[in-house]
Design an enzyme around this catalytic site. Structure first.
Site, PDB file in Angstrom:
ATOM      1  N   LYS A 127       0.829  -1.295   0.064  1.00  0.00           N
ATOM      2  CA  LYS A 127       0.009   0.082   0.025  1.00  0.00           C
ATOM      3  C   LYS A 127       0.777   1.327  -0.067  1.00  0.00           C
ATOM      4  O   LYS A 127       0.596   2.157  -0.742  1.00  0.00           O
ATOM      5  CB  LYS A 127      -0.942  -0.061   1.027  1.00  0.00           C
ATOM      6  CG  LYS A 127      -1.684   1.184   1.480  1.00  0.00           C
ATOM      7  CD  LYS A 127      -2.707   1.193   2.564  1.00  0.00           C
ATOM      8  CE  LYS A 127      -3.396   2.532   2.661  1.00  0.00           C
ATOM      9  NZ  LYS A 127      -3.043   2.874   4.458  1.00  0.00           N
ATOM     10  N   ASP A 146      -7.279   1.596   0.862  1.00  0.00           N
ATOM     11  CA  ASP A 146      -7.362   1.831   2.270  1.00  0.00           C
ATOM     12  C   ASP A 146      -8.684   1.683   2.897  1.00  0.00           C
ATOM     13  O   ASP A 146      -9.562   0.882   2.054  1.00  0.00           O
ATOM     14  CB  ASP A 146      -6.915   3.337   2.612  1.00  0.00           C
ATOM     15  CG  ASP A 146      -8.126   4.267   2.388  1.00  0.00           C
ATOM     16  OD1 ASP A 146      -9.006   3.864   1.656  1.00  0.00           O
ATOM     17  OD2 ASP A 146      -8.299   5.370   2.743  1.00  0.00           O
TER      18      ASP A 146
END
Ligand code: SF4
Length: 216
Positions: A127, A146
């Site tokens: 991420k 997210d």
């Protein structure tokens, strides 16, 4: 909702992207940064807290440690003091100093530009690497997933997956590569402003007619 064909879902996904892009023409990464080093550090600090909170501590942090080499030599106690309010500050301090050390020692002070090299840095998972690649280097390597992106992707029936990696895979299959970075910003903006986790405002949502979870 009746089973949707792959093609119908792709068309709906494209329409949703267009509506969100019109709604949020300035959608962007909310972490304040001016280079890849700052963005990497800010993203590591953003774990389990809000971008707003991170933005409160990074000006002092980057004033004191303007380049990776400075942070690489920092005293942990000094860094902990500055970033304390972002939570998990001991672990985050270890990670950002480690990140700066490897960038300094192995990459000549330049944050690397590949997924493989980035995910080998302390504190950097897929991420964070996607955030850096997409926003500091303009490389669409993946979709940042997210909590907002994951929730909206489920509500919009773009995925049934539970892990961020698998949700990301579904989104990458649904959207062309050049949209991946912006897609994440658009979903995050919408998640913050309209489709909040506890009380989605479906009546104010530009894509309620395209959302299987709409309450209106
Ligand atoms: S219609 Fe409601 S549930 Fe669907 S995306 Fe919009 S706010 Fe969220």
């Amino acid at each position: 909702m009746a089973k949707e064909s792959k093609r119908a879902r792709a068309e709906r996904a494209a329409e949703i992207f267009g509506l969100l892009a019109e709604e949020y023409p300035d959608a962007h990464c909310a972490l304040i940064h001016s280079n890849a080093y700052q963005l990497g550090v800010a993203t590591i600090l953003s774990a389990q807290t809000t971008d707003v909170r991170v933005n409160l501590v990074t000006p002092a942090l980057f004033e004191r440690y303007p380049a990776p080499a400075h942070l690489a030599d920092a005293r942990p106690a000094d860094v902990e003091e500055i970033i304390r309010s972002t939570g998990f500050f001991r672990n985050k301090t270890k990670n950002i100093i480690g990140f700066a050390q490897v960038v300094t020692d192995l990459h000549g002070g330049e944050v690397p530009r590949t997924m493989k090299e980035l995910t080998a840095l302390p504190g950097v998972g897929r991420k964070t690497a996607n955030v850096i690649l997409g926003n500091a280097f303009g490389v669409d390597e993946g979709v940042v997933v997210d909590t907002h992106v994951k929730r909206l992707s489920t509500l919009l029936a773009f995925t049934k997956e539970k892990t961020p990696e698998k949700v990301e895979g579904d989104l990458m299959a649904l959207y062309p590569m050049e949209r991946w970075t912006l897609l994440s910003h658009l979903l995050i903006f919408h998640g913050r402003q309209v489709c909040a986790a506890r009380s989605p405002r479906c009546e104010a949502c530009v894509m309620s007619h395209l959302c299987p979870s709409s309450r209106v």
